[in-house]
Design a protein around this motif. Structure first.
Motif, short mmCIF file in Angstrom:
data_model
loop_
_atom_site.label_atom_id
_atom_site.label_comp_id
_atom_site.label_asym_id
_atom_site.label_seq_id
_atom_site.Cartn_x
_atom_site.Cartn_y
_atom_site.Cartn_z
N GLU A 19 -5.69 3.73 4.42
CA GLU A 19 -6.68 2.70 4.11
C GLU A 19 -8.08 3.33 4.00
OE1 GLU A 19 -8.36 3.69 7.62
OE2 GLU A 19 -6.24 3.61 7.16
N LEU A 31 -9.05 -1.64 1.84
CA LEU A 31 -9.16 -2.80 2.73
C LEU A 31 -9.63 -4.03 1.96
CD1 LEU A 31 -10.72 -1.13 5.89
CD2 LEU A 31 -8.46 -2.18 5.75
N LEU A 85 0.86 -1.17 0.00
CA LEU A 85 0.00 0.00 0.00
C LEU A 85 0.90 1.22 0.00
CD1 LEU A 85 -2.51 1.72 0.28
CD2 LEU A 85 -2.61 1.12 2.71
N ILE A 131 -5.89 -0.85 9.76
CA ILE A 131 -6.09 -2.06 8.96
C ILE A 131 -6.45 -3.23 9.88
CG2 ILE A 131 -4.90 -3.81 7.56
CD1 ILE A 131 -3.28 -1.48 6.30
N THR A 174 -2.09 3.84 9.99
CA THR A 174 -2.74 3.09 8.92
C THR A 174 -2.70 1.59 9.23
OG1 THR A 174 -2.28 4.75 7.23
CG2 THR A 174 -2.67 2.51 6.46
#
Length: 209
Positions: free
Chosen positions: A88, A93, A58, A176, A172
């Protein structure tokens, strides 16, 4: 030369730690100017019928951080999800869950980078069209850094920006795990790891957090 794509059997034998080590070795090759030669035609032919990437990264959309290049990865090696500020949301996700739970990837790497424009904009409270809502995702990191760094809490303070880049990666990762029971359970079971790093624009090196 990289001319053999990852197969399902190869992917299944990988561990989260071995994948992380592989990505860091790739970054070391990139930094040292010894990136592997690649037979793209062979890899295209081998991956037409399926893919078994070892990791999902990511990252930010920044043009100075071409993920496959800086990690020295080839066709079929990694998934890459990109959004300005590498945060995210529900779509990201879902992409991470697909990468790991459906397609078998062993690692999630959240990759921030030095002097991130999205982070700087969040630090300065920029408001412009849809960018405003996007930057809201980075504001928790901005507020956290304001409690940790002395001086002005804006993009003129390089230390503040650097800390916010790091905090944004860490928060982040926390979100997640919080928002995806699928990924949290996979990590708890040792099937995957979720890790973070920051790419240095000056050196090309990824420093793990």
């Amino acid at each position: 030369m990289k001319n053999i794509a990852i197969t399902k059997d190869v992917q299944s034998a990988l561990t989260p730690d071995s994948v992380l080590q592989d990505l860091l070795q790739g970054n070391n090759r990139f930094v040292s100017g010894s990136s592997q030669a690649t037979d793209n035609s062979a890899l295209i032919n081998q991956t037409t019928g399926g893919q078994y990437p070892k990791a999902v990264v990511l990252s930010c959309i920044d043009s100075r951080v071409p993920v496959e290049t800086v990690l020295d990865q080839a066709i079929g090696d990694i998934f890459v999800a990109r959004v300005a500020g590498n945060f995210e949301n529900v779509d990201i996700l879902g992409s991470l869950e697909y990468s790991c739970n459906v397609a078998g990837s062993k690692l999630i790497l959240v990759l921030g980078h030095e002097s991130c424009g999205a982070v700087k904009a969040a630090c300065d409270g920029v408001e412009l069209g849809n960018i405003t809502a996007m930057l809201d995702n980075i504001m928790p990191a901005v507020r956290k850094s304001a409690d940790e760094v002395d001086g002005e809490a804006n993009s003129s303070n390089k230390e503040f920006v650097a800390k916010t880049v790091e905090n944004n990666v860490r928060l982040t990762i926390d979100r997640i795990r919080e928002k995806s029971k699928i990924l949290q359970e996979m990590e708890d079971n040792g099937e995957i790891k979720i890790v973070g790093g920051v790419y240095n624009l000056h050196t090309g090196k990824v420093d793990m957090l």
